[in-house]
Motif scaffolding. Structure first.
Motif, PDB file in Angstrom:
ATOM      1  N   GLY A 190       0.734  -1.271  -0.118  1.00 23.81           N
ATOM      2  CA  GLY A 190      -0.183  -0.044   0.095  1.00 23.81           C
ATOM      3  C   GLY A 190       0.763   1.276  -0.023  1.00 23.81           C
ATOM      4  O   GLY A 190       1.907   1.250  -0.278  1.00 23.81           O
ATOM      5  N   VAL A 191       0.085   2.374   0.504  1.00 18.54           N
ATOM      6  CA  VAL A 191       0.766   3.613   0.612  1.00 18.54           C
ATOM      7  C   VAL A 191       1.959   3.805   1.287  1.00 18.54           C
ATOM      8  O   VAL A 191       2.893   4.706   1.192  1.00 18.54           O
ATOM      9  N   GLY A 192       2.045   2.993   2.415  1.00 15.54           N
ATOM     10  CA  GLY A 192       3.187   3.216   3.379  1.00 15.54           C
ATOM     11  C   GLY A 192       3.015   4.468   4.178  1.00 15.54           C
ATOM     12  O   GLY A 192       1.928   4.917   4.229  1.00 15.54           O
ATOM     13  N   ILE A 193       4.173   4.240   5.342  1.00 12.81           N
ATOM     14  CA  ILE A 193       3.920   5.250   6.102  1.00 12.81           C
ATOM     15  C   ILE A 193       5.301   6.104   6.310  1.00 12.81           C
ATOM     16  O   ILE A 193       6.256   5.265   6.680  1.00 12.81           O
ATOM     17  N   ALA A 194       5.284   7.262   6.368  1.00 11.80           N
ATOM     18  CA  ALA A 194       6.476   8.045   6.428  1.00 11.80           C
ATOM     19  C   ALA A 194       7.091   7.937   7.884  1.00 11.80           C
ATOM     20  O   ALA A 194       6.270   7.736   8.778  1.00 11.80           O
ATOM     21  N   ALA A 208      -2.104   9.676   9.982  1.00  9.18           N
ATOM     22  CA  ALA A 208      -0.860  10.107   8.921  1.00  9.18           C
ATOM     23  C   ALA A 208      -1.472  11.384   8.118  1.00  9.18           C
ATOM     24  O   ALA A 208      -0.667  12.026   7.595  1.00  9.18           O
ATOM     25  N   ASP A 209      -2.544  11.124   7.437  1.00  7.20           N
ATOM     26  CA  ASP A 209      -3.284  11.938   6.778  1.00  7.20           C
ATOM     27  C   ASP A 209      -4.859  12.029   6.881  1.00  7.20           C
ATOM     28  O   ASP A 209      -5.607  11.460   6.592  1.00  7.20           O
ATOM     29  N   GLU A 210      -5.035  13.340   7.676  1.00 10.51           N
ATOM     30  CA  GLU A 210      -6.308  13.527   8.369  1.00 10.51           C
ATOM     31  C   GLU A 210      -7.285  13.563   7.167  1.00 10.51           C
ATOM     32  O   GLU A 210      -8.505  12.763   7.516  1.00 10.51           O
ATOM     33  N   GLY A 217     -13.027   5.451   6.501  1.00 11.06           N
ATOM     34  CA  GLY A 217     -13.620   4.641   7.420  1.00 11.06           C
ATOM     35  C   GLY A 217     -13.126   4.690   8.877  1.00 11.06           C
ATOM     36  O   GLY A 217     -14.049   5.277   9.782  1.00 11.06           O
ATOM     37  N   GLY A 218     -12.279   4.351   9.398  1.00 18.94           N
ATOM     38  CA  GLY A 218     -11.980   3.897  10.765  1.00 18.94           C
ATOM     39  C   GLY A 218     -12.244   5.026  11.892  1.00 18.94           C
ATOM     40  O   GLY A 218     -12.460   5.978  11.378  1.00 18.94           O
ATOM     41  N   THR A 219     -12.025   4.789  12.958  1.00 14.30           N
ATOM     42  CA  THR A 219     -12.140   5.689  14.195  1.00 14.30           C
ATOM     43  C   THR A 219     -11.032   6.129  14.520  1.00 14.30           C
ATOM     44  O   THR A 219     -10.934   7.196  15.506  1.00 14.30           O
TER      45      THR A 219
HETATM   46  P1  ADP Z   1      -7.948   4.838  11.269  1.00 13.13           P
HETATM   47  O1  ADP Z   1      -9.093   4.460  11.631  1.00 13.13           O
HETATM   48  O2  ADP Z   1      -7.771   6.123  10.906  1.00 13.13           O
HETATM   49  O3  ADP Z   1      -7.195   3.633  10.164  1.00 13.13           O
HETATM   50  P2  ADP Z   1      -5.777   3.473  12.915  1.00 13.13           P
HETATM   51  O4  ADP Z   1      -5.445   3.525  14.275  1.00 13.13           O
HETATM   52  O5  ADP Z   1      -6.121   2.008  12.418  1.00 13.13           O
HETATM   53  O6  ADP Z   1      -6.974   4.562  12.447  1.00 13.13           O
HETATM   54  O7  ADP Z   1      -4.574   3.762  11.972  1.00 13.13           O
HETATM   55  C1  ADP Z   1      -3.957   5.082  12.341  1.00 13.13           C
HETATM   56  C2  ADP Z   1      -3.504   5.675  11.032  1.00 13.13           C
HETATM   57  O8  ADP Z   1      -2.186   4.827  10.511  1.00 13.13           O
HETATM   58  C3  ADP Z   1      -4.317   5.721   9.906  1.00 13.13           C
HETATM   59  O9  ADP Z   1      -5.157   6.968   9.919  1.00 13.13           O
HETATM   60  C4  ADP Z   1      -3.245   5.639   8.910  1.00 13.13           C
HETATM   61  O10 ADP Z   1      -2.740   6.917   8.496  1.00 13.13           O
HETATM   62  C5  ADP Z   1      -2.103   5.011   9.360  1.00 13.13           C
HETATM   63  N1  ADP Z   1      -2.307   3.494   8.774  1.00 13.13           N
HETATM   64  C6  ADP Z   1      -2.345   2.539   9.515  1.00 13.13           C
HETATM   65  N2  ADP Z   1      -2.459   1.208   8.930  1.00 13.13           N
HETATM   66  C7  ADP Z   1      -1.799   1.458   7.587  1.00 13.13           C
HETATM   67  C8  ADP Z   1      -1.171   0.977   6.731  1.00 13.13           C
HETATM   68  N3  ADP Z   1      -1.409  -0.675   6.501  1.00 13.13           N
HETATM   69  N4  ADP Z   1      -0.802   1.603   5.394  1.00 13.13           N
HETATM   70  C9  ADP Z   1      -0.698   2.910   5.660  1.00 13.13           C
HETATM   71  N5  ADP Z   1      -1.192   3.662   6.540  1.00 13.13           N
HETATM   72  C10 ADP Z   1      -1.663   3.126   7.641  1.00 13.13           C
END
Ligand code: ADP
Length: 263
Positions: A190-194, A208-210, A217-219
């Motif tokens: 996927g997009v990855g995390i900096a 990571a990206d509001e 979706g998620g909470t």
């Molecule tokens: P959310 O409900 O926003 O997904 P999470 O606590 O599950 O909340 O995740 C926090 C943040 O971590 C996400 O908003 C996203 O930015 C990042 N993130 C989580 N899992 C991944 C992933 N597999 N790939 C990329 N970014 C991720």
């Protein structure tokens, strides 16, 4: 030196120790109080958007601008569902953070459990172009876990992997046995995390990206809950990720003594 100066020296030291213990305590209380204030502010912030959407939709229906048919009620249902999820997640998280999680442990075969969860995702993601795969290097690996809590952890991790992986990508879930622990790896393309975000990704409501993640979706509590639940089992979660390439979340769960290699 004479007795008097010795006594004085000791008591100054002791006073110093008491003073510094007191300072530590005050520091701790301030941090707890700050954390509590932050939590309240975070929750208020998270509640505002769904509530204002519900409010807006209801006003339009009340004023007769929109019909109160299913079509127009759906966004309200979505937001109510979201709010319910948020409240449930918060409840779980606050219990876990207070160290009050009661685990209902039983022997669970990891490969079977994980495979079943993956199959559910395969059915759910059939049409959205992300393929979810399962792999294992062990046929059987039973460890004492709280089945529901661990299922929640895996749903959160796999759900994220699917959510943050563009069409055509792959999510692989692999169960492996190491010397002293069971390993469950959720790997996506996927997009990855900096790197800047990686340290905070397990904090509640951290995104990571509001903008991007609010509507996907998620909470914002998924990873915080996953971390708390895994740690309650004596395990940990590791993250490795490269922007544009993908992420891997690895769960380690301790094996019971009798199940360790060589035991
Ligand atoms: P959310 O409900 O926003 O997904 P999470 O606590 O599950 O909340 O995740 C926090 C943040 O971590 C996400 O908003 C996203 O930015 C990042 N993130 C989580 N899992 C991944 C992933 N597999 N790939 C990329 N970014 C991720």
């Amino acid at each position: 030196g004479n007795l008097e100066t010795q006594v004085e020296a000791v008591s100054t030291d002791e006073l110093g120790a008491v003073a510094s213990a007191f300072n530590n305590l005050v520091g701790q209380l301030k941090r707890t109080e700050q954390a509590r204030k932050h939590l309240v502010a975070d929750v208020a912030h998270e509640l505002r958007t769904p509530l204002s959407i519900i409010n807006g939709q209801l006003e339009l229906i009340e004023q007769g601008i929109k019909a109160s048919d299913i079509e127009n009620l759906l966004p309200i249902h979505d937001e109510v569902f979201r709010l319910t999820q948020l409240v449930n997640d918060l409840h779980q998280l606050t219990i876990a953070e207070a160290g009050k999680l009661v685990l209902n442990k039983q022997l669970v075969d990891m490969p079977s459990l994980v495979e079943r969860i993956v199959e559910n995702f395969q059915m759910a993601t059939e049409d959205n172009g992300v393929s979810v795969k399962f792999g294992t290097d062990v046929e059987e690996l039973s460890i004492p876990v709280d089945r529901n809590r661990l299922t929640q952890v895996l749903i959160n991790l796999i759900g994220n992997a699917v959510r943050y992986t563009p069409e055509g990508g792959t999510v692989e879930v692999i169960v492996a046995r190491r010397d002293e622990y069971a390993e469950i790896k959720v790997k996506d393309t996927g997009v990855g995390i900096a790197p800047d975000h990686q340290a905070h990704i397990f904090d509640r409501f951290y995104r990571a990206d509001e903008d991007r993640t609010r509507d996907t979706g998620g909470t914002g509590l998924g990873l915080a809950i996953a971390k708390e639940f895994v740690e309650a089992h004596g395990g940990n979660i590791e993250l490795s990720s490269t922007v544009g390439v993908g992420s891997a979340f690895t769960v380690h769960l301790p094996l019971p003594k009798s199940n360790m290699k060589g035991a």
